[in-house]
Design a protein around this motif. Structure first.
Motif, PDB file in Angstrom:
ATOM      1  N   ASP A   1      -0.740 117.978  67.252  1.00  0.00           N
ATOM      2  CA  ASP A   1      -2.000 117.583  67.890  1.00  0.00           C
ATOM      3  C   ASP A   1      -2.109 116.060  68.006  1.00  0.00           C
ATOM      4  O   ASP A   1      -3.117 115.522  68.405  1.00  0.00           O
ATOM      5  N   ARG A   2      -1.039 115.381  67.643  1.00  0.00           N
ATOM      6  CA  ARG A   2      -1.087 113.922  67.513  1.00  0.00           C
ATOM      7  C   ARG A   2      -1.343 113.197  68.830  1.00  0.00           C
ATOM      8  O   ARG A   2      -1.906 112.123  68.845  1.00  0.00           O
ATOM      9  N   TYR A   3      -0.930 113.796  69.933  1.00  0.00           N
ATOM     10  CA  TYR A   3      -1.004 113.087  71.216  1.00  0.00           C
ATOM     11  C   TYR A   3      -2.083 113.653  72.134  1.00  0.00           C
ATOM     12  O   TYR A   3      -2.117 113.329  73.311  1.00  0.00           O
ATOM     13  N   LEU A   4      -2.941 114.500  71.576  1.00  0.00           N
ATOM     14  CA  LEU A   4      -3.902 115.177  72.433  1.00  0.00           C
ATOM     15  C   LEU A   4      -5.022 114.256  72.884  1.00  0.00           C
ATOM     16  O   LEU A   4      -5.529 113.445  72.120  1.00  0.00           O
ATOM     17  N   ILE A   5      -5.401 114.408  74.148  1.00  0.00           N
ATOM     18  CA  ILE A   5      -6.601 113.774  74.671  1.00  0.00           C
ATOM     19  C   ILE A   5      -7.578 114.904  74.992  1.00  0.00           C
ATOM     20  O   ILE A   5      -7.319 115.717  75.872  1.00  0.00           O
TER      21      ILE A   5
ATOM     22  N   SER B   1      -0.780 113.647  75.772  1.00  0.00           N
ATOM     23  CA  SER B   1      -0.399 112.387  76.427  1.00  0.00           C
ATOM     24  C   SER B   1       1.094 112.132  76.318  1.00  0.00           C
ATOM     25  O   SER B   1       1.622 111.218  76.927  1.00  0.00           O
ATOM     26  N   ARG B   2       1.796 112.926  75.540  1.00  0.00           N
ATOM     27  CA  ARG B   2       3.242 112.718  75.420  1.00  0.00           C
ATOM     28  C   ARG B   2       4.006 113.460  76.509  1.00  0.00           C
ATOM     29  O   ARG B   2       4.867 112.907  77.180  1.00  0.00           O
ATOM     30  N   CYS B   3       3.678 114.745  76.697  1.00  0.00           N
ATOM     31  CA  CYS B   3       4.449 115.541  77.658  1.00  0.00           C
ATOM     32  C   CYS B   3       3.634 115.940  78.885  1.00  0.00           C
ATOM     33  O   CYS B   3       4.176 116.480  79.831  1.00  0.00           O
ATOM     34  N   GLY B   4       2.307 115.677  78.847  1.00  0.00           N
ATOM     35  CA  GLY B   4       1.485 115.962  80.017  1.00  0.00           C
ATOM     36  C   GLY B   4       0.973 117.384  80.118  1.00  0.00           C
ATOM     37  O   GLY B   4       0.316 117.746  81.086  1.00  0.00           O
ATOM     38  N   THR B   5       1.239 118.213  79.124  1.00  0.00           N
ATOM     39  CA  THR B   5       0.774 119.593  79.146  1.00  0.00           C
ATOM     40  C   THR B   5      -0.747 119.651  79.075  1.00  0.00           C
ATOM     41  O   THR B   5      -1.354 119.004  78.235  1.00  0.00           O
TER      42      THR B   5
END
Ligand SMILES: [Zn+2]
Ligand SMILES: [Zn+2]
Length: 141
Positions: free
Chosen positions: A28-32, A54-58
């Motif tokens: 969940d570290r990169y979630l917006i 925000s890391r992979c765009g999913t």
């Protein structure tokens, strides 16, 4: 024999909703967090959440435990984001107060061709929301 099957430690007695995390990155570290919405048909601790990694765009949207969501929101990098919770706008994890209304005048060039000497005045009524921290935003009414 069951080693290697990773399970979120405290998930045993919870409702069966997916964790708030990127299924692709497994974190969940990169979630917006994009939005949080009440789900009337669900118990109050279950909300509909949508987010982008925000890391992979999913992009993902699904019912989630508010507890899981709060863990993500507790991260410092989430503090500046405005959340929509039902009809409330959240900042600093609390609902923003309506501070008043403003009438904004926007200048819209009528034409970019004929020299923009005529500017059309457009009045836009906005709602001003304010957070305790001093952050405020305007929404069109
Ligand atoms: Zn990801
Ligand atoms: Zn705030």
């Amino acid at each position: 024999m069951v080693s290697g099957f990773h399970f979120r430690g405290d998930g045993a007695g919870r409702h069966r909703v997916p964790p708030v995390m990127c299924g692709n990155c497994g974190t969940d570290r990169y979630l917006i967090i994009r939005s949080v919405t009440d789900m009337p048909a669900q118990p109050p601790e279950v909300v509909l959440v949508s987010y982008t990694c925000s890391r992979c765009g999913t992009f993902d949207e699904h019912p989630a435990q508010a507890v899981d969501l709060n863990q993500v929101l507790a991260r410092p990098e989430q503090a500046a984001d405005v959340l929509i919770l039902g009809s409330n706008y959240m900042h600093c994890r609390q609902p923003m107060e309506q501070a008043g209304s403003e009438l904004r005048k926007l200048s819209v060039p009528v034409s970019t061709e004929e020299g923009a000497k005529d500017a059309l005045g457009v009045y836009l009524s906005t709602r001003v929301l304010r957070c305790d921290c001093g952050f405020q935003m305007e929404l069109p009414e």
